[in-house]
Design an enzyme around this catalytic site. Structure first.
Site, PDB file in Angstrom:
ATOM      1  N   GLY A  33      37.291  30.636  43.923  1.00  0.00           N
ATOM      2  CA  GLY A  33      38.617  31.094  43.546  1.00  0.00           C
ATOM      3  C   GLY A  33      39.150  32.101  44.543  1.00  0.00           C
ATOM      4  N   GLY A  35      41.626  35.766  44.952  1.00  0.00           N
ATOM      5  CA  GLY A  35      42.167  36.936  44.276  1.00  0.00           C
ATOM      6  C   GLY A  35      43.065  37.728  45.191  1.00  0.00           C
ATOM      7  CG  MET A  37      40.989  43.067  46.357  1.00  0.00           C
ATOM      8  SD  MET A  37      39.614  43.978  45.658  1.00  0.00           S
ATOM      9  CE  MET A  37      38.856  44.560  47.170  1.00  0.00           C
ATOM     10  CB  VAL A  40      35.285  34.521  44.644  1.00  0.00           C
ATOM     11  CG1 VAL A  40      33.871  34.611  44.075  1.00  0.00           C
ATOM     12  CG2 VAL A  40      36.043  35.812  44.372  1.00  0.00           C
ATOM     13  CE  LYS A  55      35.302  39.900  43.254  1.00  0.00           C
ATOM     14  NZ  LYS A  55      36.489  39.069  43.043  1.00  0.00           N
ATOM     15  CG  ASP A 155      41.637  45.160  37.589  1.00  0.00           C
ATOM     16  OD1 ASP A 155      42.586  45.164  36.785  1.00  0.00           O
ATOM     17  OD2 ASP A 155      41.500  44.283  38.449  1.00  0.00           O
TER      18      ASP A 155
END
Length: 696
Positions: A33, A35, A37, A40, A55, A155
């Protein structure tokens, strides 16, 4: 670099396509996936052969060397802090590093197979209220463990809570939000880091955060799991932020009255705007949730300031403000009384240690202010109740206390304090709503739809804005209408059956068959009408056969024997040629009904004009045996009947009481050819609850 290495570590093949290879020592398997930042990846650690989730951290293209170095140091520090968290409900951080070839920073985390809460809610999967309370309490325990280590998540949101098999929860991305905040000036898009819908008021205001910030975010997750809505929604970041800081959330019982009452108190306490009024520890949050799951009322601390202090964020620029206490002025310290006290104290000290005072050189005389500063720096100050105060100040304080006491006594005597009455009406209404919901559910389980409808009508008057109550009223009203129509049809069918029975007893079989067919058409589940219909048809066939036999005997001409032994008719040729007067009847049509279905209850009836060509039950009974109880199973229908050739409407009835199905369909003006074969195929679509019909 032209391409962002953190976004896609890959190499080009001979055909020009990209294929994932390695990141440091880790072998990339596939992308999991993306994100805010970075990306992943699912990767394999070749050293120990385990799968990990990598990550990566995306840096801006315009970051200079100094900013990049500062970020790398912060990244390593925060990732190491997250790596010390070893808890069953926390995704473990195995490794941190940087790929030398591309300069990509990454975190190697435990790879778990499951779905995050955001995916579960979007897929519409059902979670009971007890399961929701258990899942959120697991996450609260994990947060309390992290807070005790000095780490705040920052978060917490459904996308970071992973649900494993057996409804075990794990929370991931510890420290990622703080790493992102340190790299905010290195991003190229200038996006708003974090998730605004799940931020606490202090995060939006830019104030220091601690463990209570995570508790607020987890409270939003609990609210969304219970209601499938966000408590603070909006079309823009400004609207969402304003609601989080200033507006209350919609009460749970207004959205769904079936939510247990205990969750209202837990959510209200977790979503308090002031951090001092929330749960001070995440473990208190978990304890309250588990009490609600057990059916108990959650215990809420009366005074949060007296509870155990929550863990605050360590490091960074978030420092706890210091409290400066003013001290007495130097002039007060130099008063004769105070100097006399100090002199006597010094004399006592000299008497207690003569050898030391004899050897020590005489200290130079210092100003009083300097001596006070040194004393306050090196010696613990005396408590307030042991300090000397001046007589005027003492008298002033005493006068104020006496005045306040007299004023309080006068106020008590002047009027009786008005105690605000408890809102007993609201409490009684909530209790009545809960009781009505339980009674209506019990009545539905017993099949008493009318009584359950009356309970929901009363509940709608107490909670008129509840969408659940409105939906249940509409559904039950449709069922009642169907039952009313069904009752009327059953009454009409009984009348037709009685008429047919009277005609059957009078041996008027054609008229009796017509009445029985009408009765079966109105009530296909009537076994009695179906059996009498078969009996009447059988008797009618016997009569027609007897008439045909008598007619054949009366019309057969006498025969005579000729010399060769053959028989001939006196009225015509032996071959029965032109002189034959026997009528040839038209051949009947064959009608086959096929119905494959999943039902273990009900009946199908098919009628072609006035003839019933199928009247079959949809199940078969399996008798009880030694180690097996009696049961029912679905019975596929494949029956064939003969009907006279004609043009007629074909009507189909399918009734399944257990599924509340009462299907009636008409195929108009079907031509049934003499000697022909016709096949009716009925199909049932279970997901859509629809029937289809095909006649060949």
């Amino acid at each position: 670099m032209a391409n962002d290495p953190a976004a896609e570590p890959a190499s080009r093949t001979a055909s020009g396509e990209r294929s994932h290879v390695k990141l440091a020592r880790y072998e990339i398997v596939r992308e999991l996936g993306k994100g805010a930042m970075g990306i992943v990846y699912l990767a394999k650690d070749p050293v120990i052969g385990r799968l990990v989730a990598l990550k990566t951290i995306r840096l801006g293209a315009h970051a200079d060397d100094e900013e990049t170095k500062e970020f790398q140091q912060r990244f390593i520090r925060e990732a190491q802090a997250a790596g010390i968290l070893n808890h069953p409900a926390i995704v473990t951080v195995h490794d941190i590093g940087q790929d030398d070839a591309s300069g990509t920073s990454f975190i190697a985390m435990e790879y778990v197979e499951g779905h995050n809460i955001k995916e579960v809610l979007n897929q519409g999967r059902t979670l009971t209220f007890d399961q929701i309370g258990d899942i959120i309490s697991q996450v609260a325990d994990a947060l309390d463990f992290a807070h005790a280590k000095g780490i705040v998540h920052r978060d917490v949101k459904p996308a970071n809570i992973i649900l494993l098999e057996g409804h075990r929860a794990k929370i991931t991305d510890f420290g990622i939000a703080k790493i992102a905040s340190g790299a905010a000036n290195l991003t190229t898009t200038g996006q708003f880091l974090g998730t605004p819908n799940y931020m606490a008021p202090e995060q939006i205001k830019g104030a220091p955060v601690d463990g209570r910030t995570d508790i607020f975010s987890l409270g939003i997750c609990l609210y969304e799991c219970l209601t499938r809505r966000k408590p603070f929604g909006g079309d823009s970041l400004t609207s969402i932020s304003y609601k989080i800081v200033h507006e209350p959330f919609p009460p749970l019982h207004e959205i769904n009255p079936q939510i247990p009452d205990g969750y209202e108190d837990v959510v209200a306490h977790a979503l308090a705007k002031d951090p001092a009024k929330r749960y001070q520890r995440a473990r208190d949050f978990a304890t309250a949730l588990r009490a609600v799951v057990r059916g108990e009322r959650p215990v809420r601390p009366n005074e949060p300031l007296l509870e155990e202090e929550t863990v605050v964020t360590r490091g960074g620029t978030e420092r706890v403000p210091t409290l400066e206490v003013p001290f007495p002025e130097a002039e007060e310290a130099s008063s004769p009384s105070s100097l006399g006290t100090k002199a006597s104290g010094a004399a006592a000290a000299a008497a207690a240690a003569p050898s030391i005072s004899a050897k020590a050189p005489a200290a130079p005389k210092q100003p009083v202010a300097l001596r006070l500063r040194k004393t306050l720096t090196n010696v613990r100050t005396l408590p307030m109740w042991r300090r000397r105060i001046s007589p005027p100040l003492f008298l002033g304080i005493a006068a104020l206390l006496l005045a306040g006491l007299f004023g309080a006594v006068a106020a008590v005597r002047s009027k009786t304090p008005v105690v605000p009455p408890a809102d007993t009406a609201k409490a009684a209404r909530h209790e009545r709503e809960r009781k009505l919901r339980g009674e209506a559910t019990a009545l539905l389980r017993q099949g008493r739809v009318t009584d359950a409808y009356a309970k929901y009508e009363e509940l709608s008057r107490l909670a008129p804005d509840s969408p659940y109550v409105t939906q249940m009223l509409q559904k039950l009203n449709r069922i009642r209408q169907q039952e009313e129509v069904g009752k009327q049809q059953i009454v009409q069918a009984k009348l037709k059956f009685d008429e047919g029975l009277a005609l059957y007893n009078e041996r008027k079989y054609p008229d009796a068959i017509a009445r029985f067919q009408e009765s079966v058409g109105m009530n296909p589940s009537s076994l009695e009408a179906a059996e009498y219909l078969k009996l009447a048809q059988t008797e009618q066939l016997k009569l027609e056969a007897a008439r045909s036999t008598r007619s054949t005997k009366t019309t057969t001409p006498p025969t005579r024997v000729v010399s060769n032994g053959s028989k001939t008719s006196t009225g015509g040729s032996a071959a029965g040629g032109v002189g034959s007067t026997q009528a040839v009847e038209a051949a009947p049509s064959q009608f086959t009904t096929v119905f494959a279905h999943p039902f273990t209850d009900g009946r199908i009836v098919v009628r072609a004009g006035g003839d019933i060509v199928a009247n079959e039950t949809l199940f078969e009974e399996k008798p009880a045996r030694l180690f097996r109880r009696a049961s029912r199973s679905a019975r596929p229908i494949n029956v064939t009947h003969s009907v006279p050739a004609k043009n007629a409407d074909v009507q189909i009835w399918v009734t399944v009481p257990a599924e509340n199905i009462n299907e009636h369909h008409v195929l108009p003006a079907v031509r049934l050819k003499a000697g022909g074969a016709h096949r009716l195929t009925v199909r049932y679509d279970k997901p859509g609850r629809k029937f289809t019909y095909e006649l060949n």
